[in-house]
Enzyme design. Structure first.
Site, PDB file in Angstrom:
ATOM      1  N   LYS A   1     -18.931  13.531  -1.964  1.00  0.00           N
ATOM      2  CA  LYS A   1     -17.768  14.223  -2.515  1.00  0.00           C
ATOM      3  C   LYS A   1     -16.815  14.504  -1.361  1.00  0.00           C
ATOM      4  CE  LYS A   1     -16.256  17.648  -5.799  1.00  0.00           C
ATOM      5  NZ  LYS A   1     -15.084  18.147  -5.102  1.00  0.00           N
TER       6      LYS A   1
ATOM      7  N   ALA B   1      -1.135  -7.662  20.092  1.00  0.00           N
ATOM      8  CA  ALA B   1       0.097  -8.363  20.457  1.00  0.00           C
ATOM      9  C   ALA B   1       0.393  -9.486  19.466  1.00  0.00           C
ATOM     10  CB  ALA B   1      -0.020  -8.922  21.870  1.00  0.00           C
TER      11      ALA B   1
HETATM   12  S1  IVH Z   1     -15.054  11.166  -9.569  1.00  0.00           S
HETATM   13  C1  IVH Z   1     -14.163  11.837 -13.947  1.00  0.00           C
HETATM   14  N1  IVH Z   1     -16.030  10.880  -7.175  1.00  0.00           N
HETATM   15  O1  IVH Z   1     -13.519  15.820  -6.779  1.00  0.00           O
HETATM   16  C2  IVH Z   1     -14.621  11.939 -12.571  1.00  0.00           C
HETATM   17  N2  IVH Z   1     -14.438  12.599  -7.541  1.00  0.00           N
HETATM   18  O2  IVH Z   1     -13.599  17.695  -9.303  1.00  0.00           O
HETATM   19  C3  IVH Z   1     -13.468  11.901 -11.634  1.00  0.00           C
HETATM   20  N3  IVH Z   1     -13.874  13.864  -5.493  1.00  0.00           N
HETATM   21  O3  IVH Z   1     -10.379  15.570  -8.220  1.00  0.00           O
HETATM   22  C4  IVH Z   1     -13.773  12.173 -10.216  1.00  0.00           C
HETATM   23  N4  IVH Z   1     -15.188  12.740  -4.149  1.00  0.00           N
HETATM   24  O4  IVH Z   1     -10.602  14.746  -5.871  1.00  0.00           O
HETATM   25  C5  IVH Z   1     -15.195  11.579  -7.959  1.00  0.00           C
HETATM   26  N5  IVH Z   1     -16.957  10.470  -5.081  1.00  0.00           N
HETATM   27  C6  IVH Z   1     -16.124  11.163  -5.871  1.00  0.00           C
HETATM   28  C7  IVH Z   1     -15.341  12.211  -5.366  1.00  0.00           C
HETATM   29  C8  IVH Z   1     -14.508  12.931  -6.230  1.00  0.00           C
HETATM   30  C9  IVH Z   1     -14.302  13.718  -4.238  1.00  0.00           C
HETATM   31  C10 IVH Z   1     -12.910  14.901  -5.925  1.00  0.00           C
HETATM   32  C11 IVH Z   1     -11.718  14.371  -6.649  1.00  0.00           C
HETATM   33  C12 IVH Z   1     -11.662  15.088  -7.961  1.00  0.00           C
HETATM   34  C13 IVH Z   1     -12.613  16.201  -7.769  1.00  0.00           C
HETATM   35  C14 IVH Z   1     -13.354  16.373  -9.074  1.00  0.00           C
END
Ligand code: IVH
Length: 693
Positions: free
Chosen positions: A122, A35
């Protein structure tokens, strides 16, 4: 207020609201009541309306706004958004191979110290770059092909976890990268709402999040619950970058970004392997989907030295887990009966390993979902099991449907309840099919018994969840009639039930034999028959037997009984099991006074519908209700056009708002009392007390 004062006050309010947003949405630790937040928000909006020149791009009032876009503009990334190499070997060998590549590229021998890694999750969402100039969010862009993405600023601004202004000393330019995702519970809630609305459900959190971010209309994106984690850096200027990835993430957290807590700095391949195993064990209990873990060389200097091969950094790798979606064969469809009689179709599957377990069946929700997804027995289907959520059939793989398969019709396949044999019906306009067995169906027994014993029904004190569970599970009680056959011994043997509470419960059961017709009808748990309808029926018919025999037309002559309610009643009494239970209850001595049918009540509130909301100064809710009913009125639970009066006490909320919107008569307690004494209930237009509308 002078323009100068407006400017200062707006700046102070923006600062406060940003702090509260961060505490609530990022730290998960609200510091002020909703609120208070709303009050400050409205104050800021008012100032911005009165002095439009003080409105800034980072004002929390600007999160949702603007017209839908006609297309998403292309954005060139200053620093390319790359992807990560994915280690396909899911065993610990995957981690060792990565460490070996890193050591080799750095020219390290086996004598050199282990490499330090930052390890994190990831996330399974979509990558985004958030550009802040002098601390203010100016642009959000998707990854696209890595060189060029799409401008989705209008949608990203609606995400409360993403700061519109950085806290602390802001660099001239910083682009923070990370993942937009949807939590599993948010996804389930969203899908539940879609199903209830008869709309197509979403496939999985990742597709839903990606779809939301790429909407043209920010109002739609704003209604999708999205979250964010920061994990990387893009363009920057005027910032002395920390020396390691882990301290950079600390800096992001200090700017106000959500940074996932499941991250660590470890040494060498053993550290990687331990983290991989640890996260795998907790994967299902995380509130969001992940598809693996990410290992990054922690030192930013070493990262630079390692550089890139083709489009991937040599200093990072994604180490995956087994998939949460797999393909298998749908071999049959069975049904499950829920506590309220809802019949849920369940897919029988050829066993498939998904989300860490072998799945042999999965929910199909209801007939509507089966139709919308067009799943047929014999199809190859995608099965999803994420977290502790029940496995679900996402849809058929149509390319693999080689032969003619019949559409599945739940009612044709299951005309009767597999648990009790009563008829299964699906009411027009309702998503779920239901067993009509009511009190007789074991699947519904617990729920029915609790309702039967409820305070507004036969009011058996002491018959709660725990007791009912045991009575039904041990087959001591099947129908409410069995309650009247219970002895002290049977009860005293239940868990957490001594002889003393057993005899107390028995006394309560015995006392419930003497009741009223209205309570008894309500206690039966007929769908769509609430307390008010039960009272109307009792009064209009005077005794039970004519109600049991009544047809649709006769029932619809009762005030406020429409076709839906009438059909529920007819269906209930058409089920021989239900009539049998009623006979047994009477035989057990349950009784009530009967009399001739009575015409609708007279009194100053005859035929009027009243809604109570908030706390009245002297009258309790039940007391007020009894007084209104005594004057011939009815008390309804929600405000609608049919409501004649709304009685509002302290802390009245949305019902009062709605009443104002509809322009209804709003009274306070004094106004209600005047009404009960006969003052002017006939004139709906009249306002009866000082309450201003
Ligand atoms: S680092 C140069 N860290 O995975 C490195 N990526 O294939 C750039 N992703 O498009 C990415 N968790 O969408 C990084 N902890 C994480 C991540 C991550 C998910 C995804 C992101 C990227 C893909 C890379």
């Amino acid at each position: 207020m002078t323009p100068g004062q407006a400017h200062d006050r707006a700046a102070a309010l923006r600062g406060l609201l940003a702090r509260y947003d961060h505490a609530y949405h990022v730290l998960d630790n609200p510091t002020v009541p909703d609120a208070e937040y709303d009050r400050l928000f409205l104050e800021l909006r008012q100032i911005e309306t009165d002095f439009p020149e003080v409105r800034t791009a980072d004002s929390p009032t600007q999160r949702v706004g603007g017209a839908p876009r006609s297309e998403l503009r292309a954005v060139r990334h200053d620093v390319p958004m790359l992807s990560i190499y994915t280690e396909t070997d899911k065993s610990e060998q995957g981690a060792r191979a990565f460490d070996a590549r890193v050591r080799k590229a750095l020219g390290l021998s086996s004598e050199d110290a282990p490499v330090e890694y930052a390890v994190e999750l990831k996330f399974d969402g979509l990558a985004i770059g958030l550009r802040y100039e002098n601390g203010v969010l100016v642009r959000a862009a998707t990854r696209g092909d890595g060189e060029t993405g799409e401008d989705v600023t209008h949608n990203v601004r609606t995400i409360r976890q993403i700061p519109l202004r950085l806290s602390g000393a802001a660099p001239a330019l910083i682009e923070v990268r990370g993942e937009i995702y949807m939590r599993r519970d948010d996804f389930e809630k969203l899908n539940q709402a879609q199903r209830e609305a008869g709309a197509k459900s979403f496939v999985n959190p990742r597709n839903t999040a990606a779809g939301a971010v790429r909407q043209l209309d920010p109002a739609i994106a704003a209604r999708r619950p999205l979250s964010f984690f920061a994990y990387g850096l893009g363009a920057r200027a005027g910032w002395s970058v920390p020396t390691s990835h882990s301290t950079m993430l600390d800096a992001f957290a200090a700017f106000g970004f959500p940074v996932c807590a499941h991250r660590r700095v470890v040494n060498g391949p053993d550290g990687l392997i331990a983290f991989h195993a640890e996260i795998e064990a907790m994967r299902n209990s995380l509130p969001y989907d992940i598809d693996g873990v990410v290992y990054k060389v922690n030192s930013l200097a070493l990262q630079e030295q390692l550089g890139f091969v083709s489009r991937e950094p040599r200093w990072a790798v994604a180490h995956k887990y087994p998939a949460q979606e797999e393909i298998t064969r749908l071999t049959g469809i069975e049904v499950q009966v829920g506590r309220t009689g809802a019949i849920t179709p369940v897919a029988r599957l050829e066993p498939v390993f998904v989300g860490g377990v072998t799945v042999t069946n999965a929910t199909l929700h209801n007939q509507g979902e089966i139709d919308r997804k067009d799943v047929r027995i014999g199809d190859w289907v995608i099965v999803r099991r994420a977290g502790d959520v029940i496995p679900e059939v996402v849809g058929p793989v149509l390319e693999r449907r080689s032969e003619e398969l019949a559409r599945f019709d739940l009612l044709a396949s299951f005309p009767t309840c597999p648990v009790c044999g009563s008829h299964v019906v699906r009411v027009e306009g309702e998503a779920v099919a239901r067993c009509t067995g009511g009190l007789f169906c074991p699947a519904q027994r617990k729920q029915a018994l609790l309702h039967f014993a409820g305070r507004r029904a036969l009011d058996i004190e002491g018959l709660g969840d725990k007791v009912v569970d045991q009575l039904v599970d041990n087959a001591i009680v099947k129908t409410p009639a069995d309650l009247y056959k219970l002895g002290v011994l049977a009860l005293a043997n239940l868990e957490r039930m001594g002889e003393k509470s057993a005899s107390k419960l028995l006394a309560a059961i015995a006392a419930s034999r003497e009741t009223t017709l209205a309570r008894f009808i309500y206690a039966l748990g007929i769908r769509n028959v609430g307390e008010t309808t039960a009272k109307d029926l009792a009064r209009s018919f005077g005794s039970l037997d004519p109600i049991v025999r009544a047809d649709r037309e006769a029932l619809m002559r009762v005030p406020d009984v429409g076709p839906v309610v009438a059909d529920s009643i007819v269906q209930f009494f058409a089920e021989p099991h239900n009539v049998e239970v009623i006979e047994q209850l009477r035989a057990a001595g349950v009784h009530w006074p009967e009399g001739p049918p009575q015409s609708p009540p007279s009194g100053p509130l005859a035929g009027k519908v009243v809604v109570l909301t908030g706390t009245l100064p002297t009258l309790g809710r039940d007391e007020a209700k009894a007084m209104i009913e005594g004057a011939g009125g009815k008390v309804a639970g929600s405000v609608s056009k049919r409501t004649n009066f709304v009685v509002a006490g302290a802390e009245a909320g949305s019902k009062l708002e709605k009443a104002k919107q509809l322009g209804l008569n709003i009274l306070d307690e004094a106004g209600l009392k005047a009404l009960l004494e006969g003052a002017g209930a006939d004139t709906d237009e009249q306002t009866l007390s000082g309450h201003d509308q």
